[in-house]
Design a protein around this motif. Sequence first.
Motif, PDB file in Angstrom:
ATOM      1  N   PRO A 166     111.420 101.715  42.075  1.00  0.00           N
ATOM      2  CA  PRO A 166     110.466 100.591  42.073  1.00  0.00           C
ATOM      3  C   PRO A 166     109.756 100.419  43.413  1.00  0.00           C
ATOM      4  N   VAL A 167     110.468 100.647  44.504  1.00  0.00           N
ATOM      5  CA  VAL A 167     109.857 100.510  45.831  1.00  0.00           C
ATOM      6  C   VAL A 167     108.739 101.536  45.988  1.00  0.00           C
ATOM      7  N   LEU A 168     109.019 102.760  45.562  1.00  0.00           N
ATOM      8  CA  LEU A 168     108.012 103.814  45.688  1.00  0.00           C
ATOM      9  C   LEU A 168     106.804 103.512  44.807  1.00  0.00           C
ATOM     10  N   VAL A 169     107.076 103.122  43.558  1.00  0.00           N
ATOM     11  CA  VAL A 169     105.978 102.832  42.631  1.00  0.00           C
ATOM     12  C   VAL A 169     105.124 101.692  43.180  1.00  0.00           C
ATOM     13  N   ALA A 170     105.795 100.603  43.582  1.00  0.00           N
ATOM     14  CA  ALA A 170     105.049  99.452  44.082  1.00  0.00           C
ATOM     15  C   ALA A 170     104.318  99.796  45.381  1.00  0.00           C
ATOM     16  N   GLY A 171     104.989 100.541  46.245  1.00  0.00           N
ATOM     17  CA  GLY A 171     104.393 100.889  47.528  1.00  0.00           C
ATOM     18  C   GLY A 171     103.142 101.736  47.357  1.00  0.00           C
ATOM     19  N   VAL A 172     103.258 102.771  46.557  1.00  0.00           N
ATOM     20  CA  VAL A 172     102.111 103.662  46.347  1.00  0.00           C
ATOM     21  C   VAL A 172     100.970 102.900  45.687  1.00  0.00           C
ATOM     22  N   LYS A 173     101.323 102.056  44.715  1.00  0.00           N
ATOM     23  CA  LYS A 173     100.290 101.304  44.003  1.00  0.00           C
ATOM     24  C   LYS A 173      99.567 100.346  44.967  1.00  0.00           C
ATOM     25  N   MET A 174     100.332  99.662  45.799  1.00  0.00           N
ATOM     26  CA  MET A 174      99.729  98.692  46.714  1.00  0.00           C
ATOM     27  C   MET A 174      98.854  99.390  47.748  1.00  0.00           C
ATOM     28  N   THR A 175      99.403 100.427  48.378  1.00  0.00           N
ATOM     29  CA  THR A 175      98.614 101.139  49.378  1.00  0.00           C
ATOM     30  C   THR A 175      97.345 101.716  48.749  1.00  0.00           C
ATOM     31  N   GLY A 176      97.483 102.276  47.550  1.00  0.00           N
ATOM     32  CA  GLY A 176      96.327 102.848  46.861  1.00  0.00           C
ATOM     33  C   GLY A 176      95.273 101.808  46.551  1.00  0.00           C
ATOM     34  N   SER A 177      95.706 100.674  45.987  1.00  0.00           N
ATOM     35  CA  SER A 177      94.758  99.624  45.617  1.00  0.00           C
ATOM     36  C   SER A 177      94.054  99.076  46.857  1.00  0.00           C
ATOM     37  N   SER A 233      95.006  90.286  44.612  1.00  0.00           N
ATOM     38  CA  SER A 233      95.041  90.974  43.320  1.00  0.00           C
ATOM     39  C   SER A 233      96.341  91.759  43.152  1.00  0.00           C
ATOM     40  N   LEU A 234      97.110  91.863  44.221  1.00  0.00           N
ATOM     41  CA  LEU A 234      98.373  92.611  44.156  1.00  0.00           C
ATOM     42  C   LEU A 234      99.573  91.675  44.093  1.00  0.00           C
ATOM     43  N   ALA A 235      99.316  90.406  43.744  1.00  0.00           N
ATOM     44  CA  ALA A 235     100.388  89.405  43.764  1.00  0.00           C
ATOM     45  C   ALA A 235     101.602  89.852  42.948  1.00  0.00           C
ATOM     46  N   ASN A 236     101.344  90.447  41.770  1.00  0.00           N
ATOM     47  CA  ASN A 236     102.449  90.910  40.924  1.00  0.00           C
ATOM     48  C   ASN A 236     103.341  91.887  41.656  1.00  0.00           C
ATOM     49  N   TRP A 237     102.705  92.847  42.296  1.00  0.00           N
ATOM     50  CA  TRP A 237     103.470  93.884  42.998  1.00  0.00           C
ATOM     51  C   TRP A 237     104.229  93.292  44.177  1.00  0.00           C
ATOM     52  N   LEU A 238     103.570  92.387  44.880  1.00  0.00           N
ATOM     53  CA  LEU A 238     104.239  91.770  46.027  1.00  0.00           C
ATOM     54  C   LEU A 238     105.472  91.002  45.574  1.00  0.00           C
ATOM     55  N   ARG A 239     105.312  90.299  44.439  1.00  0.00           N
ATOM     56  CA  ARG A 239     106.455  89.541  43.915  1.00  0.00           C
ATOM     57  C   ARG A 239     107.580  90.481  43.507  1.00  0.00           C
ATOM     58  N   LEU A 240     107.197  91.569  42.849  1.00  0.00           N
ATOM     59  CA  LEU A 240     108.206  92.530  42.381  1.00  0.00           C
ATOM     60  C   LEU A 240     109.012  93.087  43.557  1.00  0.00           C
ATOM     61  N   ILE A 241     108.285  93.493  44.598  1.00  0.00           N
ATOM     62  CA  ILE A 241     108.980  94.130  45.715  1.00  0.00           C
ATOM     63  C   ILE A 241     109.760  93.092  46.533  1.00  0.00           C
ATOM     64  N   ALA A 242     109.240  91.878  46.586  1.00  0.00           N
ATOM     65  CA  ALA A 242     109.974  90.816  47.284  1.00  0.00           C
ATOM     66  C   ALA A 242     111.270  90.513  46.538  1.00  0.00           C
ATOM     67  N   LEU A 243     111.188  90.488  45.200  1.00  0.00           N
ATOM     68  CA  LEU A 243     112.385  90.279  44.380  1.00  0.00           C
ATOM     69  C   LEU A 243     113.410  91.381  44.650  1.00  0.00           C
ATOM     70  N   TYR A 244     112.913  92.600  44.695  1.00  0.00           N
ATOM     71  CA  TYR A 244     113.778  93.758  44.968  1.00  0.00           C
ATOM     72  C   TYR A 244     114.455  93.592  46.326  1.00  0.00           C
ATOM     73  N   ASP A 245     113.651  93.277  47.342  1.00  0.00           N
ATOM     74  CA  ASP A 245     114.176  93.158  48.713  1.00  0.00           C
ATOM     75  C   ASP A 245     115.242  92.068  48.803  1.00  0.00           C
ATOM     76  N   VAL A 246     114.897  90.889  48.306  1.00  0.00           N
ATOM     77  CA  VAL A 246     115.822  89.752  48.411  1.00  0.00           C
ATOM     78  C   VAL A 246     117.070  90.009  47.559  1.00  0.00           C
TER      79      VAL A 246
END
Lengths: 254, 230, 223
Positions: free
Chosen positions: C174-185, C194-207
């Motif tokens: 998930p970190v890789l998918v979210a990271g690549v998607k965010m950097t790409g976008s 517009s990346l709020a979903n991804w930020l939330r996902l990765i923040a959830l993962y981190d916490v």
Amino acid sequence: MSADAVAMIDVRNLTKSFGSKYALRGVNLHVMPGESLVLFGPNGAGKTTLIRILSSLSRPSSGSVHIGGLNLATHSDGIRRYLGVVSHAPLLYDSLTAEENLAFFARLYDLQQPAARIAAMLAQVGLTSRRGDLVRTFSRGMLQRLAIARALLHDPEVLLLDEPDTGLDPQAAEMLHGLLTELSGRGAAGNGRAGAGPGPTKRTIVTITHSIERGLAIADRVVILAAGRIAFEADVRGMTPAEFRPLYDTYVGS
Amino acid sequence: MRSNRILTVLTVISALAILAAAVMALWVAPSAAGLTSNETFAQRIIYFHVPIAWLSMLAFGVTMIGSIGYLVSSKRNWDNLAVSSAELGLIFTLATATSGAIWAKPAWNVWWTWDPRLTTYTIMFLLFVAYFMLRGAMEDPARRARFAAVYGIFAFLSVPITFMSIRWWRTIHPVLIDPNEGFGLSAGMMTAFFFALAAFTLFYVVLLMHRYRLEQTAEQVESLKEQINY
Amino acid sequence: MRFWKIVAAIIGKDIRAELRTKDIFSSMFVFALLAVIVFNFAFELRVPSMKMVVPGIVWVAVTFAGTLGLNRAFVIEQDKGSLAGLLLAPVDRAAIYFGKMLGNLIFITVVEAILLPLVMVFFNLSLLTGPHLLALFLGTYGFAAVGTIFSAIAVNTRAREVLLPVLLFPVLLPVLVAGVKMTGSLLDGESLSSLANWLRLIALYDVGFTVVAYLTFGFVMEE
């Protein structure tokens, strides 16, 4: 035993198995405050396993350990403060100097005035001149000296020593022996270096060694472990090595 | 041994139930409407594919429960449960990914797509593989159980996040359970589907019981050996 | 308070040792750089613009180099049994986790700080903006949070460091998918919101995984 209540180390029915291999099978052991216990036994008898459990590094499969009245299973953090351990490995960092190693451990133990204490310990083990050198460059004997300094840094009540004289040069072995004699309360008063010696109370010491002479010199009591059980246990104060050797050979083999 | 007898009965029932489920799925259930003949035939895979996918999840969940149980209690039984379920999970995730690929060929005209569910199940398969590689790399059973339990918890918790991330990446998998459109299956298909689901779940439970007993027996043999040696 | 003093002591010790040897840092950085160069040749003729694959290249390079660094972090602790020394001290196991984890995070961040400008020069892109750095940091944190406990597990097995990628990568996806998607976008000119979903996902993962690691690290440190 009526003395149970005051035992510093109280081990009851301790077993430790690694899968189907048993290292300890029901060991009962009491060490009084200030007592010096020496563990003998052939290789694989469970001596190191016992020390590792007492030092909280290894969790017993069953049975209980109390140190200073606290249960090791539930109060390991409180107990660790009072333990000093010397093991086979020196437990030091290669890429730090002798002084930095001790400074790091001083922070872990919350020492007050660590600089003075570190200088005193380095002097006591004879490493003052090498204090700024990387541990990587140390010989086996110097590593062991520093390991001893590390173990005594926080002036622990209880010392657990697993073959502390391994790899020591004769001079260092003499130094260690003097130190242990002093800590076990055998040394003549005023023998210690000023400011560096241990406090007034005798330390509780458990030592593993293969040397009968050195062991007996510091032992109040001797325990011989064989195949994970206590095979022999006796008060040896006043016993000479010549008197003890036949007993030793019976249980350990020559 | 009463539990033994119950297990025997359950084993026979589950075998019959799987047979009955196969018959219902292949002959009794009505064909889906509006598909080409090839697709109609392939569509019947849902009676196997979906239950197995559900079992993968269930197996994973049971592994996680066993893992938490072990860390809390340090009782070997929990580890035996975790490893038994993980072994089944390994097989079911592989079966899910494989049957998914078989379905993908007639439905989407490719063997493989990076669709969220298919990918997630493949990742789950890899998680189980890693779980067993980890177990295989340690001798001491207590440490093996503890490390595997910690890994099992991480692995399980990562699955929904992985699924979400791939789903947002892109998606073309048919949404079978869409809250707006009902279930997407006719009444006759539903009967066969739920029967298959129940039959496979029973199948999993029976396998798990057998596997767990085997693990317990192995442990007893170990300790008996130890007693004799000594 | 004492907890964070211990954490700081462990981080300080690791940084001091690393500044002296530069073992971890140099191998991580050279490896990351090599990964970028190798990917450049692997993709150049097959994609219309390298810009399209830069997010993937950056994240894969960071992940691989980071894995290298994680392995070293606990191998160092085992050289002279020093981890046992740490465990003998009256310190919370969780403090050891945070000390090692934050140390790893710092090492990877330093590698990224040098790698990113190079990537910008190589591919003529801008990556040093707030949103880019936020995305990179969140991903790197997740990597360190999970990687630290897994490397502690891996070094205690027979396979040692070989096992780490096998354990780590499926959980890290998930970190890789979210990271690549965010950097790409972000490279495509999209805004951070517009990346709020991804930020939330990765923040959830981190916490989430920080909490799980906090709860379970003690079990990894026992024998």
